[in-house]
Scaffold this motif. Structure first.
Motif, PDB file in Angstrom:
ATOM      1  N   GLU A 259      94.585  54.240  38.181  1.00 50.84           N
ATOM      2  CA  GLU A 259      95.383  53.061  38.502  1.00 50.84           C
ATOM      3  C   GLU A 259      94.516  51.806  38.473  1.00 50.84           C
ATOM      4  O   GLU A 259      93.341  51.829  38.828  1.00 50.84           O
ATOM      5  CB  GLU A 259      96.002  53.206  39.897  1.00 50.84           C
ATOM      6  CG  GLU A 259      96.934  54.390  40.051  1.00 50.84           C
ATOM      7  CD  GLU A 259      98.223  54.221  39.310  1.00 50.84           C
ATOM      8  OE1 GLU A 259      98.551  53.072  38.942  1.00 50.84           O
ATOM      9  OE2 GLU A 259      98.907  55.230  39.079  1.00 50.84           O
ATOM     10  N   GLU A 260      95.118  50.690  38.051  1.00 49.49           N
ATOM     11  CA  GLU A 260      94.406  49.423  38.086  1.00 49.49           C
ATOM     12  C   GLU A 260      94.199  48.970  39.519  1.00 49.49           C
ATOM     13  O   GLU A 260      95.040  49.193  40.386  1.00 49.49           O
ATOM     14  CB  GLU A 260      95.197  48.358  37.328  1.00 49.49           C
ATOM     15  CG  GLU A 260      95.227  48.537  35.837  1.00 49.49           C
ATOM     16  CD  GLU A 260      95.870  47.340  35.161  1.00 49.49           C
ATOM     17  OE1 GLU A 260      95.344  46.218  35.317  1.00 49.49           O
ATOM     18  OE2 GLU A 260      96.894  47.530  34.503  1.00 49.49           O
ATOM     19  N   THR A 261      93.066  48.328  39.762  1.00 45.84           N
ATOM     20  CA  THR A 261      92.807  47.751  41.077  1.00 45.84           C
ATOM     21  C   THR A 261      93.410  46.359  41.124  1.00 45.84           C
ATOM     22  O   THR A 261      93.052  45.498  40.331  1.00 45.84           O
ATOM     23  CB  THR A 261      91.298  47.670  41.361  1.00 45.84           C
ATOM     24  OG1 THR A 261      90.742  48.986  41.287  1.00 45.84           O
ATOM     25  CG2 THR A 261      91.046  47.090  42.746  1.00 45.84           C
ATOM     26  N   PRO A 262      94.347  46.109  42.041  1.00 45.32           N
ATOM     27  CA  PRO A 262      94.996  44.796  42.081  1.00 45.32           C
ATOM     28  C   PRO A 262      94.023  43.689  42.469  1.00 45.32           C
ATOM     29  O   PRO A 262      93.079  43.902  43.245  1.00 45.32           O
ATOM     30  CB  PRO A 262      96.080  44.971  43.159  1.00 45.32           C
ATOM     31  CG  PRO A 262      96.232  46.447  43.340  1.00 45.32           C
ATOM     32  CD  PRO A 262      94.892  47.029  43.044  1.00 45.32           C
ATOM     33  N   THR A 263      94.247  42.514  41.943  1.00 43.60           N
ATOM     34  CA  THR A 263      93.463  41.342  42.346  1.00 43.60           C
ATOM     35  C   THR A 263      94.284  40.381  43.192  1.00 43.60           C
ATOM     36  O   THR A 263      93.730  39.474  43.796  1.00 43.60           O
ATOM     37  CB  THR A 263      92.931  40.594  41.109  1.00 43.60           C
ATOM     38  OG1 THR A 263      94.043  40.193  40.295  1.00 43.60           O
ATOM     39  CG2 THR A 263      91.998  41.471  40.300  1.00 43.60           C
ATOM     40  N   THR A 264      95.607  40.577  43.221  1.00 45.85           N
ATOM     41  CA  THR A 264      96.494  39.754  44.041  1.00 45.85           C
ATOM     42  C   THR A 264      97.374  40.650  44.894  1.00 45.85           C
ATOM     43  O   THR A 264      97.925  41.638  44.400  1.00 45.85           O
ATOM     44  CB  THR A 264      97.385  38.846  43.174  1.00 45.85           C
ATOM     45  OG1 THR A 264      96.562  37.951  42.433  1.00 45.85           O
ATOM     46  CG2 THR A 264      98.344  38.030  44.041  1.00 45.85           C
ATOM     47  N   LEU A 265      97.499  40.299  46.166  1.00 43.36           N
ATOM     48  CA  LEU A 265      98.374  41.006  47.093  1.00 43.36           C
ATOM     49  C   LEU A 265      99.456  40.048  47.552  1.00 43.36           C
ATOM     50  O   LEU A 265      99.168  39.018  48.164  1.00 43.36           O
ATOM     51  CB  LEU A 265      97.577  41.526  48.292  1.00 43.36           C
ATOM     52  CG  LEU A 265      98.389  42.119  49.448  1.00 43.36           C
ATOM     53  CD1 LEU A 265      99.240  43.295  48.971  1.00 43.36           C
ATOM     54  CD2 LEU A 265      97.455  42.558  50.578  1.00 43.36           C
ATOM     55  N   VAL A 266     100.708  40.391  47.239  1.00 44.81           N
ATOM     56  CA  VAL A 266     101.864  39.612  47.682  1.00 44.81           C
ATOM     57  C   VAL A 266     102.410  40.276  48.940  1.00 44.81           C
ATOM     58  O   VAL A 266     102.707  41.478  48.937  1.00 44.81           O
ATOM     59  CB  VAL A 266     102.944  39.544  46.592  1.00 44.81           C
ATOM     60  CG1 VAL A 266     104.193  38.826  47.112  1.00 44.81           C
ATOM     61  CG2 VAL A 266     102.393  38.838  45.353  1.00 44.81           C
ATOM     62  N   LEU A 267     102.548  39.496  50.016  1.00 41.49           N
ATOM     63  CA  LEU A 267     103.020  39.996  51.306  1.00 41.49           C
ATOM     64  C   LEU A 267     104.369  39.360  51.620  1.00 41.49           C
ATOM     65  O   LEU A 267     104.462  38.135  51.750  1.00 41.49           O
ATOM     66  CB  LEU A 267     102.010  39.653  52.408  1.00 41.49           C
ATOM     67  CG  LEU A 267     100.611  40.262  52.250  1.00 41.49           C
ATOM     68  CD1 LEU A 267      99.633  39.593  53.206  1.00 41.49           C
ATOM     69  CD2 LEU A 267     100.657  41.761  52.513  1.00 41.49           C
ATOM     70  N   LEU A 268     105.407  40.171  51.747  1.00 44.16           N
ATOM     71  CA  LEU A 268     106.753  39.654  51.976  1.00 44.16           C
ATOM     72  C   LEU A 268     107.139  39.780  53.445  1.00 44.16           C
ATOM     73  O   LEU A 268     107.149  40.885  53.996  1.00 44.16           O
ATOM     74  CB  LEU A 268     107.765  40.420  51.118  1.00 44.16           C
ATOM     75  CG  LEU A 268     107.545  40.412  49.605  1.00 44.16           C
ATOM     76  CD1 LEU A 268     108.679  41.153  48.919  1.00 44.16           C
ATOM     77  CD2 LEU A 268     107.419  39.000  49.069  1.00 44.16           C
ATOM     78  N   PRO A 269     107.502  38.672  54.090  1.00 44.45           N
ATOM     79  CA  PRO A 269     107.940  38.721  55.490  1.00 44.45           C
ATOM     80  C   PRO A 269     109.345  39.294  55.618  1.00 44.45           C
ATOM     81  O   PRO A 269     110.071  39.460  54.637  1.00 44.45           O
ATOM     82  CB  PRO A 269     107.913  37.246  55.926  1.00 44.45           C
ATOM     83  CG  PRO A 269     107.158  36.522  54.864  1.00 44.45           C
ATOM     84  CD  PRO A 269     107.376  37.305  53.597  1.00 44.45           C
ATOM     85  N   GLY A 270     109.737  39.561  56.875  1.00 40.06           N
ATOM     86  CA  GLY A 270     111.068  40.051  57.161  1.00 40.06           C
ATOM     87  C   GLY A 270     111.995  38.946  57.637  1.00 40.06           C
ATOM     88  O   GLY A 270     111.664  37.752  57.590  1.00 40.06           O
ATOM     89  N   LEU A 271     113.158  39.336  58.112  1.00 41.57           N
ATOM     90  CA  LEU A 271     114.149  38.413  58.660  1.00 41.57           C
ATOM     91  C   LEU A 271     113.539  37.628  59.819  1.00 41.57           C
ATOM     92  O   LEU A 271     112.925  38.210  60.729  1.00 41.57           O
ATOM     93  CB  LEU A 271     115.363  39.210  59.147  1.00 41.57           C
ATOM     94  CG  LEU A 271     116.458  38.449  59.895  1.00 41.57           C
ATOM     95  CD1 LEU A 271     117.186  37.504  58.946  1.00 41.57           C
ATOM     96  CD2 LEU A 271     117.439  39.432  60.533  1.00 41.57           C
ATOM     97  N   LEU A 272     113.690  36.301  59.777  1.00 43.22           N
ATOM     98  CA  LEU A 272     113.187  35.398  60.823  1.00 43.22           C
ATOM     99  C   LEU A 272     111.672  35.454  60.969  1.00 43.22           C
ATOM    100  O   LEU A 272     111.129  35.116  62.019  1.00 43.22           O
ATOM    101  CB  LEU A 272     113.858  35.680  62.172  1.00 43.22           C
ATOM    102  CG  LEU A 272     115.329  35.268  62.287  1.00 43.22           C
ATOM    103  CD1 LEU A 272     115.891  35.688  63.643  1.00 43.22           C
ATOM    104  CD2 LEU A 272     115.489  33.767  62.098  1.00 43.22           C
ATOM    105  N   ASN A 273     110.981  35.889  59.913  1.00 37.77           N
ATOM    106  CA  ASN A 273     109.517  35.917  59.907  1.00 37.77           C
ATOM    107  C   ASN A 273     108.986  34.901  58.905  1.00 37.77           C
ATOM    108  O   ASN A 273     109.672  34.555  57.941  1.00 37.77           O
ATOM    109  CB  ASN A 273     108.986  37.299  59.502  1.00 37.77           C
ATOM    110  CG  ASN A 273     109.384  38.411  60.444  1.00 37.77           C
ATOM    111  OD1 ASN A 273     109.391  39.569  60.040  1.00 37.77           O
ATOM    112  ND2 ASN A 273     109.731  38.109  61.682  1.00 37.77           N
TER     113      ASN A 273
END
Length: 247
Positions: A2-16
């Protein structure tokens, strides 16, 4: 491999907002580029996913909590080739039960009539483990809800109510997938995490004891460790490692 990611996208939840992932963003900033999208501006999960994709690089690792998980599933529908790894925290692929859907609709109608109160004292024990009720964790939850505000809440609830059923597409997910859930989560319980784990080939399930719906805030160090391992370790799909953190 697997490729090693260089970007991490973090998605918040409701009201976060970005404060949900503050510890992880700071701790992992030397290892990957961090991007935390604003999920308060759109009233459909599909539009949220398109916005994330428009802002993200060509390929990235994707971690999401609760409502963010619904957006993550939609991203996997729209552009699966762009996601190198997937981490799902305290979310579910199935649609709401009729009772839960009715509760959402009621809260939406109250907010639309101007009765938005953020996270009420009655709701807080359903969001976080009781040991955090009189702590900075609780204060941060309240602050995030206040920042998102009534209009953001209305858009997010409208999006959640209209979301697609993601159960049928779980078998199509072919990237290394980490599933994390608080053992005491009352909103997206452990049974929902197991359901996703059983349907996503080679996924890894982590159950965090004495933790509610918000592991990035309730167990920030452990959440960071799990994300770091997930970013670096290959998933071979040969078995299950169910890690239960105890105190």
């Amino acid at each position: 491999m697997e490729e090693t990611p260089t970007t991490l996208v973090l998605l918040p939840g409701l009201l976060n907002d970005e404060r949900l992932w503050a510890h992880q963003a700071a701790a992992l900033a030397d290892e990957v580029d961090i991007h935390i999208p604003d999920l308060t501006r759109d009233d459909s999960i599909a539009a949220m996913a398109r916005r994330v994709l428009d802002e993200a690089p060509e390929q990235f690792a994707l971690a999401a909590l609760s409502m963010g998980g619904y957006v993550a599933f939609e991203i996997m529908r729209q552009a699966p080739e762009r996601v190198l790894r997937l981490a799902l925290f305290d979310t579910m692929a199935s649609l709401d039960s009729p009772e839960r859907a009715a509760t959402r609709q009621g809260l939406l109608e109250l907010a639309e009539r101007g009765r938005f109160i953020g996270v009420s004292p009655q709701l807080m024990p359903r969001l976080i483990h009781p040991r955090w009720l009189d702590s900075q964790v609780s204060a941060t939850v309240q602050q995030m809800a206040s920042a998102v505000g009534k209009d953001g809440f209305v858009r997010q609830q409208q999006a959640i109510i209209k979301r697609a059923d993601s159960l049928p597409m779980l078998g199509d997910i072919q990237v290394p997938t980490l599933i994390v859930v608080g053992a005491d989560d009352q909103l997206t319980p452990v049974s929902e995490a197991w359901l996703m784990h059983e349907r996503i080939t080679g996924s890894r399930l982590e159950i965090l004891e004495h933790c509610g719906h918000l592991p990035p805030l309730e167990e920030p160090e452990l959440t960071t460790i799990l994300l770091r391992e997930w970013l670096a370790v290959e998933f071979d799909g040969r078995g299950v490692r169910d890690f239960v953190y105890t105190y």
